[in-house]
Scaffold this motif. Structure first.
Motif, PDB file in Angstrom:
ATOM      1  N   ARG A  71       6.116   5.943  -8.214  1.00  0.00           N
ATOM      2  CA  ARG A  71       6.543   6.339  -9.557  1.00  0.00           C
ATOM      3  C   ARG A  71       5.517   7.220 -10.256  1.00  0.00           C
ATOM      4  N   GLY A  72       4.860   8.099  -9.476  1.00  0.00           N
ATOM      5  CA  GLY A  72       3.932   9.059 -10.059  1.00  0.00           C
ATOM      6  C   GLY A  72       2.538   8.528 -10.300  1.00  0.00           C
ATOM      7  N   ASP A  73       2.247   7.308  -9.923  1.00  0.00           N
ATOM      8  CA  ASP A  73       0.927   6.725 -10.183  1.00  0.00           C
ATOM      9  C   ASP A  73      -0.089   6.997  -9.078  1.00  0.00           C
ATOM     10  N   GLU A  74       0.324   7.692  -8.027  1.00  0.00           N
ATOM     11  CA  GLU A  74      -0.622   7.961  -6.954  1.00  0.00           C
ATOM     12  C   GLU A  74      -1.683   8.971  -7.415  1.00  0.00           C
ATOM     13  N   ALA A  75      -2.895   8.822  -6.920  1.00  0.00           N
ATOM     14  CA  ALA A  75      -3.977   9.760  -7.233  1.00  0.00           C
ATOM     15  C   ALA A  75      -3.777  11.045  -6.433  1.00  0.00           C
ATOM     16  N   PRO A  76      -4.398  12.154  -6.881  1.00  0.00           N
ATOM     17  CA  PRO A  76      -4.290  13.409  -6.114  1.00  0.00           C
ATOM     18  C   PRO A  76      -4.682  13.192  -4.656  1.00  0.00           C
ATOM     19  N   GLY A  77      -3.833  13.658  -3.777  1.00  0.00           N
ATOM     20  CA  GLY A  77      -4.086  13.529  -2.353  1.00  0.00           C
ATOM     21  C   GLY A  77      -3.552  12.260  -1.731  1.00  0.00           C
ATOM     22  N   GLU A  78      -3.127  11.296  -2.553  1.00  0.00           N
ATOM     23  CA  GLU A  78      -2.552  10.062  -2.027  1.00  0.00           C
ATOM     24  C   GLU A  78      -1.072  10.250  -1.746  1.00  0.00           C
ATOM     25  N   PRO A  79      -0.509   9.483  -0.808  1.00  0.00           N
ATOM     26  CA  PRO A  79       0.934   9.580  -0.545  1.00  0.00           C
ATOM     27  C   PRO A  79       1.725   9.047  -1.729  1.00  0.00           C
ATOM     28  N   PRO A  80       2.974   9.497  -1.890  1.00  0.00           N
ATOM     29  CA  PRO A  80       3.795   9.072  -3.032  1.00  0.00           C
ATOM     30  C   PRO A  80       4.435   7.708  -2.849  1.00  0.00           C
ATOM     31  N   THR A  81       4.167   7.040  -1.721  1.00  0.00           N
ATOM     32  CA  THR A  81       4.682   5.687  -1.499  1.00  0.00           C
ATOM     33  C   THR A  81       3.528   4.781  -1.105  1.00  0.00           C
ATOM     34  N   THR A  82       3.746   3.491  -1.281  1.00  0.00           N
ATOM     35  CA  THR A  82       2.814   2.495  -0.769  1.00  0.00           C
ATOM     36  C   THR A  82       3.565   1.589   0.195  1.00  0.00           C
ATOM     37  N   LEU A  83       2.936   1.262   1.297  1.00  0.00           N
ATOM     38  CA  LEU A  83       3.585   0.509   2.364  1.00  0.00           C
ATOM     39  C   LEU A  83       3.170  -0.957   2.252  1.00  0.00           C
ATOM     40  N   LYS A  84       4.159  -1.826   2.042  1.00  0.00           N
ATOM     41  CA  LYS A  84       3.865  -3.254   1.900  1.00  0.00           C
ATOM     42  C   LYS A  84       5.137  -4.054   2.164  1.00  0.00           C
ATOM     43  N   PRO A  85       4.993  -5.341   2.503  1.00  0.00           N
ATOM     44  CA  PRO A  85       6.176  -6.187   2.716  1.00  0.00           C
ATOM     45  C   PRO A  85       6.734  -6.693   1.401  1.00  0.00           C
ATOM     46  N   VAL A  86       7.972  -7.148   1.416  1.00  0.00           N
ATOM     47  CA  VAL A  86       8.574  -7.799   0.251  1.00  0.00           C
ATOM     48  C   VAL A  86       8.034  -9.220   0.117  1.00  0.00           C
ATOM     49  N   LEU A  87       7.921  -9.941   1.221  1.00  0.00           N
ATOM     50  CA  LEU A  87       7.365 -11.293   1.236  1.00  0.00           C
ATOM     51  C   LEU A  87       6.017 -11.255   1.944  1.00  0.00           C
ATOM     52  N   PHE A  88       5.022 -11.891   1.346  1.00  0.00           N
ATOM     53  CA  PHE A  88       3.684 -11.860   1.920  1.00  0.00           C
ATOM     54  C   PHE A  88       3.005 -13.204   1.674  1.00  0.00           C
ATOM     55  N   ALA A  89       2.028 -13.522   2.518  1.00  0.00           N
ATOM     56  CA  ALA A  89       1.250 -14.749   2.362  1.00  0.00           C
ATOM     57  C   ALA A  89       0.292 -14.562   1.199  1.00  0.00           C
ATOM     58  N   ASP A  90       0.419 -15.404   0.178  1.00  0.00           N
ATOM     59  CA  ASP A  90      -0.418 -15.289  -1.013  1.00  0.00           C
ATOM     60  C   ASP A  90      -1.639 -16.187  -0.860  1.00  0.00           C
ATOM     61  N   GLY A  91      -2.518 -15.786   0.042  1.00  0.00           N
ATOM     62  CA  GLY A  91      -3.716 -16.550   0.337  1.00  0.00           C
ATOM     63  C   GLY A  91      -4.246 -16.175   1.698  1.00  0.00           C
ATOM     64  N   ASP A  92      -5.306 -16.846   2.108  1.00  0.00           N
ATOM     65  CA  ASP A  92      -5.966 -16.490   3.363  1.00  0.00           C
ATOM     66  C   ASP A  92      -5.738 -17.494   4.487  1.00  0.00           C
ATOM     67  N   MET A  93      -4.992 -18.564   4.192  1.00  0.00           N
ATOM     68  CA  MET A  93      -4.843 -19.631   5.172  1.00  0.00           C
ATOM     69  C   MET A  93      -3.382 -19.782   5.599  1.00  0.00           C
ATOM     70  N   PRO A  94      -3.144 -20.200   6.850  1.00  0.00           N
ATOM     71  CA  PRO A  94      -1.759 -20.487   7.253  1.00  0.00           C
ATOM     72  C   PRO A  94      -1.152 -21.561   6.349  1.00  0.00           C
TER      73      PRO A  94
END
Length: 294
Positions: free
Chosen positions: A179-202
């Motif tokens: 949505r236009g928030d990328e810095a100059p030279g950065e891609p216009p998208t960010t790659l990430k999952p919809v669901l993610f582990a919110d922490g460092d442990m299983p």
């Protein structure tokens, strides 16, 4: 009883006016007892419970918008560190109808429209880590509509437990438009999952980051692959659950109520709204993004 009343702490006028003081002392203006009560409620209701806490009493500053802004920003610091909400560094964002549609143009956001549905999380356009919490203070409510709708990620995952193929796809990366928030030279998208582990442990709780339109705009960009049939089917399954009345908690925030939401656990949206004819009374919410203390 309203759903929001079940998770509400009513602040005294004295406490709200302490938050509005111009001196930069943060929420330390408040009594130790009140700060302890709020901290316990954040753990019980925001972190471990339904994902929301409401603080009432801010309507006493309705006739002094600058004082209301100060009280809101100071009150938001009860929950952690304020985060910029866009490339320009805004800490307080006005959520109002700016006459746009969700995902329209290069920079417009859900918060700039009056349309409903499209349950999502805040900062869906940003790379991980997304804000832990966000807050909304209702300044003016719409003439009709504008009720908040909430769905907890644990209910989504429970409903999808017999569809592991959908959960697997939602854990894989998608291109979200920046949505236009990328810095100059950065891609216009960010790659990430919809669901993610919110922490460092299983076994850590699942977090969620989502806004369907931002994913669709991101995958429509040049040099970004189209969504696969499996990805579309997974997003359709998620959206069907987010539209299920049995999973939605709904309430209409009242002027003077400050609500803090768990942005990694709750998907939220609103019902479409119609504003007052008087522009000075148009629906207006103040919003902050919060990084919770370590």
């Amino acid at each position: 009883m309203r759903p929001f009343d079940r998770v509400k702490i009513e602040l005294s006028e004295e406490s709200v006016r302490l938050l509005a003081r111009p001196e930069d002392r943060g929420p330390n203006h408040l009594s130790d007892e009140l700060r302890e009560e709020v901290a316990e409620a954040v753990v019980r209701d925001v972190r471990d419970g339904p994902g929301i806490l409401v603080l009432g009493g801010f309507e006493c500053l309705a006739d002094d918008e600058e004082a209301l802004r100060r009280a809101f920003l100071t009150g938001s610091r009860l929950f952690g560190e304020l985060m910029p909400q866009n490339a320009s560094g805004e800490l307080l964002r006005e959520v109002r109808d700016r006459g746009t549609r969700i995902g329209e143009g290069r920079t417009t956001r859900y918060s700039d429209s009056r349309f409903g549905g499209s349950l999502h999380t805040d900062g869906a356009e940003a790379p991980l880590p997304v804000p832990d919490y966000f807050t909304l203070l209702c300044v003016h409510q719409a003439a009709l509509g504008g009720a908040l709708q909430l769905v907890h990620v644990r209910d989504v995952v429970r409903e999808l437990k017999d569809r592991p193929e959908v959960l697997d796809v939602l854990r894989q990366p998608f291109h979200f438009d920046r949505r236009g928030d990328e810095a100059p030279g950065e891609p216009p998208t960010t790659l990430k999952p919809v669901l993610f582990a919110d922490g460092d442990m299983p076994g850590d709780p699942l977090g969620v980051t989502y806004l369907r339109q931002y994913i669709e705009v991101g995958h429509a960009r040049p040099d970004v692959p189209d969504l696969t049939a499996a990805q579309v089917a997974a997003l359709d399954a998620l959206d069907a659950l987010l539209a299920d009345p049995a999973l939605i908690s709904q309430d209409r925030q009242q002027p003077g109520e400050l609500a803090v939401f768990n942005n990694k656990r709750l998907l939220h949206g609103r019902t479409e709204f119609t504003d007052h004819g008087d522009g000075d009374r148009s629906r207006l919410l103040f919003r902050t993004w919060i990084r919770r203390p370590a």
